[in-house]
Design an enzyme around this catalytic site. Structure first.
Site, PDB file in Angstrom:
ATOM      1  N   CYS A   1      -3.363   7.478   3.804  1.00 47.43           N
ATOM      2  CA  CYS A   1      -4.557   7.203   3.005  1.00 47.43           C
ATOM      3  C   CYS A   1      -5.856   7.443   3.766  1.00 47.43           C
ATOM      4  O   CYS A   1      -6.943   7.266   3.212  1.00 47.43           O
ATOM      5  CB  CYS A   1      -4.493   5.785   2.473  1.00 47.43           C
ATOM      6  SG  CYS A   1      -2.961   5.469   1.566  1.00 47.43           S
TER       7      CYS A   1
ATOM      8  N   GLU B   1      -9.064  -6.363   6.698  1.00 43.75           N
ATOM      9  CA  GLU B   1     -10.299  -5.581   6.723  1.00 43.75           C
ATOM     10  C   GLU B   1     -11.527  -6.485   6.722  1.00 43.75           C
ATOM     11  O   GLU B   1     -12.516  -6.202   7.412  1.00 43.75           O
ATOM     12  CB  GLU B   1     -10.344  -4.616   5.538  1.00 43.75           C
ATOM     13  CG  GLU B   1     -11.527  -3.665   5.598  1.00 43.75           C
ATOM     14  CD  GLU B   1     -11.548  -2.644   4.472  1.00 43.75           C
ATOM     15  OE1 GLU B   1     -12.423  -1.762   4.499  1.00 43.75           O
ATOM     16  OE2 GLU B   1     -10.694  -2.737   3.557  1.00 43.75           O
TER      17      GLU B   1
ATOM     18  N   LYS C   1     -12.057   1.040  -5.389  1.00 42.14           N
ATOM     19  CA  LYS C   1     -10.662   1.127  -5.832  1.00 42.14           C
ATOM     20  C   LYS C   1     -10.359   0.134  -6.958  1.00 42.14           C
ATOM     21  O   LYS C   1      -9.356   0.278  -7.651  1.00 42.14           O
ATOM     22  CB  LYS C   1      -9.705   0.897  -4.667  1.00 42.14           C
ATOM     23  CG  LYS C   1      -9.624   2.054  -3.659  1.00 42.14           C
ATOM     24  CD  LYS C   1      -8.539   1.796  -2.626  1.00 42.14           C
ATOM     25  CE  LYS C   1      -8.455   2.923  -1.605  1.00 42.14           C
ATOM     26  NZ  LYS C   1      -9.558   2.859  -0.617  1.00 42.14           N
TER      27      LYS C   1
ATOM     28  N   PHE D   1      -1.010   4.087   6.032  1.00 35.46           N
ATOM     29  CA  PHE D   1       0.302   3.682   6.537  1.00 35.46           C
ATOM     30  C   PHE D   1       0.564   4.404   7.858  1.00 35.46           C
ATOM     31  O   PHE D   1       0.273   5.593   8.006  1.00 35.46           O
ATOM     32  CB  PHE D   1       1.401   4.056   5.547  1.00 35.46           C
ATOM     33  CG  PHE D   1       1.510   3.149   4.346  1.00 35.46           C
ATOM     34  CD1 PHE D   1       0.729   2.019   4.211  1.00 35.46           C
ATOM     35  CD2 PHE D   1       2.420   3.442   3.336  1.00 35.46           C
ATOM     36  CE1 PHE D   1       0.842   1.185   3.112  1.00 35.46           C
ATOM     37  CE2 PHE D   1       2.539   2.621   2.221  1.00 35.46           C
ATOM     38  CZ  PHE D   1       1.753   1.492   2.109  1.00 35.46           C
TER      39      PHE D   1
ATOM     40  N   HIS E   1     -11.949  -0.036   2.406  1.00 36.69           N
ATOM     41  CA  HIS E   1     -10.656   0.535   2.028  1.00 36.69           C
ATOM     42  C   HIS E   1     -10.105  -0.278   0.862  1.00 36.69           C
ATOM     43  O   HIS E   1      -9.597   0.295  -0.095  1.00 36.69           O
ATOM     44  CB  HIS E   1      -9.706   0.522   3.223  1.00 36.69           C
ATOM     45  CG  HIS E   1      -8.413   1.214   2.970  1.00 36.69           C
ATOM     46  ND1 HIS E   1      -8.353   2.546   2.619  1.00 36.69           N
ATOM     47  CD2 HIS E   1      -7.135   0.770   2.990  1.00 36.69           C
ATOM     48  CE1 HIS E   1      -7.082   2.887   2.438  1.00 36.69           C
ATOM     49  NE2 HIS E   1      -6.324   1.830   2.653  1.00 36.69           N
TER      50      HIS E   1
ATOM     51  N   HIS F   1      -6.016   3.750  -6.212  1.00 37.16           N
ATOM     52  CA  HIS F   1      -5.908   4.301  -4.863  1.00 37.16           C
ATOM     53  C   HIS F   1      -5.479   5.763  -4.912  1.00 37.16           C
ATOM     54  O   HIS F   1      -4.345   6.081  -5.256  1.00 37.16           O
ATOM     55  CB  HIS F   1      -4.907   3.476  -4.059  1.00 37.16           C
ATOM     56  CG  HIS F   1      -4.953   3.708  -2.583  1.00 37.16           C
ATOM     57  ND1 HIS F   1      -5.676   4.735  -2.008  1.00 37.16           N
ATOM     58  CD2 HIS F   1      -4.361   3.050  -1.540  1.00 37.16           C
ATOM     59  CE1 HIS F   1      -5.527   4.694  -0.707  1.00 37.16           C
ATOM     60  NE2 HIS F   1      -4.731   3.671  -0.397  1.00 37.16           N
TER      61      HIS F   1
END
Length: 405
Positions: free
Chosen positions: A157, A308, A329, A393, A297, A334
């Site tokens: 991502c 985060e 998002k 990831f 994010h 996403h």
């Protein structure tokens, strides 16, 4: 930056998407691309109303996976926006980096099914060039005749944020005069939705898709899968000024790090994210007081949003309370490998338009995610510098910083 383009769940141009975000409109709905009735998760943020033949021929559309189609469309928009549609001044010094976390997943799924059910002869001769992740960059370079640096970033991502950051580095070290950069993804397939659902990464709110993506909300239960692409045209200042281009904004920092922690989860304290943010601020010699907005994010996962938030607090200290730390998002879902580039464009628009999109679906406050996310609606505010966070990831962390022209 001199050009922007996007194909997204909330609009198939930058202007359409921006207005939708300011209005707080969700792109989530029941899946229409295939019959999802037997799946655990039956909704996503699909691209809607996309006409591939506005950008490519019918023959090309049959031979290009959707992730490539979205990349070409967004690239054409960005090139047109930049005024370079008649040609680049020096194609040998203009490159393309387009990231994709997964590549041609629908092509992969279709050909696996054909191989298993109908035999080897039914596998398409175009399977490999349709599936591989680098083909978006390759075909965009062919479309515009660009012979400079050309490759694909694959960092889950964070892929398209890396694409923009690496393009920025190539230009500032003199290896290119201009770059077409960004990312694209088309991963809404039965196999992909099932895989993410089985690993408990997705929201399971089938009864109300539009409120499923809830970054920072106490009852968040996972992200909403999305398709789309976003591309920017980057140029050195000298290159842009020499041709009289309209300069939209400037990248002023690029930071990246690795968590070295877990295949999918960040460390609870967000140390890797904090390192990327610090590296970005140091790279651009950016004063904390100049940062007014961070595009988080913010995926709506229980662990990720907390980590985060802690990362931002560890970097900004008391100053974190003055920021708007929002997640678009909540509306787009996403976009995986396309998310970083799309959210970078949002960050640029924030500093140039003086408006900040809301984070929707904030119903129950979470004491661990207590920064200002513009939960009440769009905010008008002058922002000197904006940051855009992208994490993938595998522990890949990227932060980009942008300011106005």
């Amino acid at each position: 930056m001199t050009g922007l383009g996007t194909i997204s769940p909330v609009g198939n141009t930058v202007d359409e998407a921006w207005l939708a975000l300011l209005d707080g409109r969700s792109g989530a709905a029941d899946i229409t691309k295939f019959d999802a009735s037997n799946l655990k998760v039956r909704f996503a943020c699909e691209v809607k109303g996309f006409d591939a033949q506005a950008y490519i021929t019918r023959k090309e559309a049959r031979r290009y996976d959707n992730f490539v189609q979205y990349a070409i469309a967004a690239a054409q928009q960005a090139v047109d926006h930049s005024g370079l549609n008649a040609g680049f001044p020096d194609p040998d010094r203009t490159g393309v980096i387009i990231g994709s976390g997964i590549g041609g997943m629908q092509t992969y799924e279709d050909n696996c099914r054909a191989y298993i059910t109908e035999g080897p002869d039914r596998v398409s001769p175009f399977f490999v060039p349709m599936f591989i992740s680098d083909m978006a960059a390759g075909l965009v370079s062919m479309r515009f005749g660009l012979k400079g640096p050309n490759f694909c970033t694959v960092s889950a991502c964070a892929s398209s944020a890396n694409a923009i950051g690496e393009s920025y580095d190539l230009i500032r070290r003199g290896a290119a005069d201009a770059m077409v950069a960004g990312g694209s993804e088309a991963a809404i397939t039965g196999l992909t939705v099932t895989a993410f659902a089985n690993m408990k990464a997705l929201s399971f709110r089938n009864d109300d898709p539009t409120t499923a993506s809830r970054p920072f909300d106490k009852d968040r239960d996972g992200f909403v899968l999305a398709d789309g692409g976003a591309i920017v045209v980057l140029e050195s200042l000298e290159h842009a000024e020499a041709r009289g281009a309209t300069i939209l904004g400037e990248i002023i920092g690029y930071g990246l790090s690795g968590d070295a922690y877990h295949i999918t989860s960040p460390p609870p304290g967000g140390e890797g994210a904090a390192k990327a943010i610090k590296e970005c601020l140091a790279d651009g010699n950016i004063d904390l007081a100049d940062v007014g907005y961070i595009n988080a994010h913010g995926t709506s996962t229980p662990v990720g949003d907390v980590a985060e938030t802690r990362a931002v607090k560890s970097v900004f200290g008391d100053r974190a309370r003055d920021l708007i730390f929002g997640s678009t998002k909540s509306m787009t879902g996403h976009l995986l490998g396309g998310a970083g580039a799309f959210e970078f464009i949002v960050s640029l628009l924030v500093v140039t338009k003086g408006k900040i999109p809301p984070t929707i679906n904030q119903f129950t406050s979470d004491p661990d995610c207590d920064l200002d996310s513009a939960a009440g609606g769009m905010v008008e505010r002058d922002v000197k510098v904006a940051l855009s966070n992208s994490f993938g990831f595998g522990g890949h962390n990227v932060t980009l910083a942008v300011k106005g022209p």
